[in-house]
Motif scaffolding. Structure first.
Motif, PDB file in Angstrom:
ATOM      1  N   PRO A  16       0.832  -1.205   0.000  1.00 33.56           N
ATOM      2  CA  PRO A  16       0.000   0.000   0.000  1.00 33.56           C
ATOM      3  C   PRO A  16       0.868   1.257   0.000  1.00 33.56           C
ATOM      4  N   ASP A  17       0.316   2.323  -0.517  1.00 27.64           N
ATOM      5  CA  ASP A  17       1.014   3.609  -0.487  1.00 27.64           C
ATOM      6  C   ASP A  17       0.722   4.257   0.865  1.00 27.64           C
ATOM      7  N   GLU A  61       1.866   6.655   2.237  1.00 33.41           N
ATOM      8  CA  GLU A  61       1.972   8.111   2.249  1.00 33.41           C
ATOM      9  C   GLU A  61       0.739   8.783   1.637  1.00 33.41           C
ATOM     10  N   ARG A  62      -0.205   7.977   1.158  1.00 30.79           N
ATOM     11  CA  ARG A  62      -1.426   8.505   0.535  1.00 30.79           C
ATOM     12  C   ARG A  62      -2.475   8.745   1.621  1.00 30.79           C
ATOM     13  N   ALA A  63      -3.094   9.905   1.630  1.00 28.71           N
ATOM     14  CA  ALA A  63      -4.001  10.321   2.710  1.00 28.71           C
ATOM     15  C   ALA A  63      -5.151   9.347   2.935  1.00 28.71           C
ATOM     16  N   ASP A  64      -5.776   8.835   1.877  1.00 23.85           N
ATOM     17  CA  ASP A  64      -6.917   7.939   2.073  1.00 23.85           C
ATOM     18  C   ASP A  64      -6.492   6.592   2.636  1.00 23.85           C
ATOM     19  N   VAL A  65      -5.287   6.155   2.324  1.00 24.03           N
ATOM     20  CA  VAL A  65      -4.776   4.898   2.888  1.00 24.03           C
ATOM     21  C   VAL A  65      -4.471   5.100   4.370  1.00 24.03           C
ATOM     22  N   SER A 117       5.101   5.618   7.528  1.00 27.31           N
ATOM     23  CA  SER A 117       5.450   6.689   6.608  1.00 27.31           C
ATOM     24  C   SER A 117       6.512   7.565   7.273  1.00 27.31           C
ATOM     25  N   ARG A 163       2.749   4.404  -8.745  1.00 29.49           N
ATOM     26  CA  ARG A 163       3.445   4.518  -7.450  1.00 29.49           C
ATOM     27  C   ARG A 163       4.130   3.204  -7.098  1.00 29.49           C
ATOM     28  N   PHE A 209      -5.393   0.519  -2.784  1.00 31.74           N
ATOM     29  CA  PHE A 209      -4.461   1.078  -1.808  1.00 31.74           C
ATOM     30  C   PHE A 209      -3.158   1.598  -2.422  1.00 31.74           C
ATOM     31  N   CYS A 210      -3.001   1.438  -3.737  1.00 30.00           N
ATOM     32  CA  CYS A 210      -1.769   1.914  -4.367  1.00 30.00           C
ATOM     33  C   CYS A 210      -1.955   2.021  -5.878  1.00 30.00           C
ATOM     34  N   ASP A 211      -1.666   3.192  -6.417  1.00 35.53           N
ATOM     35  CA  ASP A 211      -1.686   3.363  -7.866  1.00 35.53           C
ATOM     36  C   ASP A 211      -0.535   2.572  -8.477  1.00 35.53           C
TER      37      ASP A 211
END
Length: 186
Positions: A100-101, A103-107, A117, A143, A138-140
């Motif tokens: 998962p990312d 650092e991504r706000a929704d995650v 993070s 990314r 959870f991750c593009d």
């Protein structure tokens, strides 16, 4: 099949991997396997999760191949950013699936995790394959490509595969087993 001297180390993500998850099925199918057990699967703490991974690796004789999913893959990256080179030499490779990312706000809002993070993007001290989906919530995919580049991992495009878990139709996940075998036989 795995070599007798190689242990499959399963590193689950948030909430552990249930009975129908490919990690659990692989663990049951390989006689030389271990699972990293976490004290708190619901509220992951990076330091505690990394310490549990380090302790499990230290407790295994011989070489290790890691199969990590989701936050487990991120845990491996944090562990590898440490300085335990003796342990790293025993890791034959790592299959890092659907990280998962963090650092991504929704995650960050969805997963009650602490300390994951920023994500280290340092070259891993062992061979790695990162499997990413183009429809992982959870991750593009782009990314995930950044993660693979930073970690020096081979990026495998799983296509439209969701989070590569039972909810996205991945039970035994034979394509993943074939990737695992490439690390075993390297």
């Amino acid at each position: 099949m795995l070599d007798d001297d190689v242990t499959l180390l399963v590193v689950p993500g948030w909430q552990d991997s249930g009975p129908n998850h490919w990690q659990t099925l692989w663990e049951r199918g390989y006689p030389f396997s271990r699972r990293v057990e976490q004290a708190d699967w619901q509220r992951p703490d990076k330091d505690a999760w990394v310490a549990a991974l380090a302790a499990t690796v230290a407790d295994i004789d011989g070489t290790v191949v890691i199969a990590a999913h989701s936050l487990g893959a991120v845990t491996v990256a944090h562990w590898a950013a440490g300085a335990d080179y003796a342990a790293f030499r025993r890791v034959k490779g790592a299959l890092l699936v659907a990280p998962p990312d963090v650092e991504r706000a929704d995650v960050v809002a969805a997963v009650p995790a602490s300390g994951f993070s920023p994500l280290p993007l340092l070259r891993l001290p062992f061979p790695a394959i990162l499997v990413a989906s183009r429809s992982d919530p959870f991750c593009d995919f782009a990314r995930a490509g950044d993660f693979a580049a930073g970690w020096g991992a081979k990026l495998v495009d799983a296509g439209d595969a969701g989070h590569i878990n039972p909810a996205s139709g991945h039970g035994p996940w034979q394509a993943g087993q074939r990737l695992l075998q490439t690390l075993m036989l390297a």
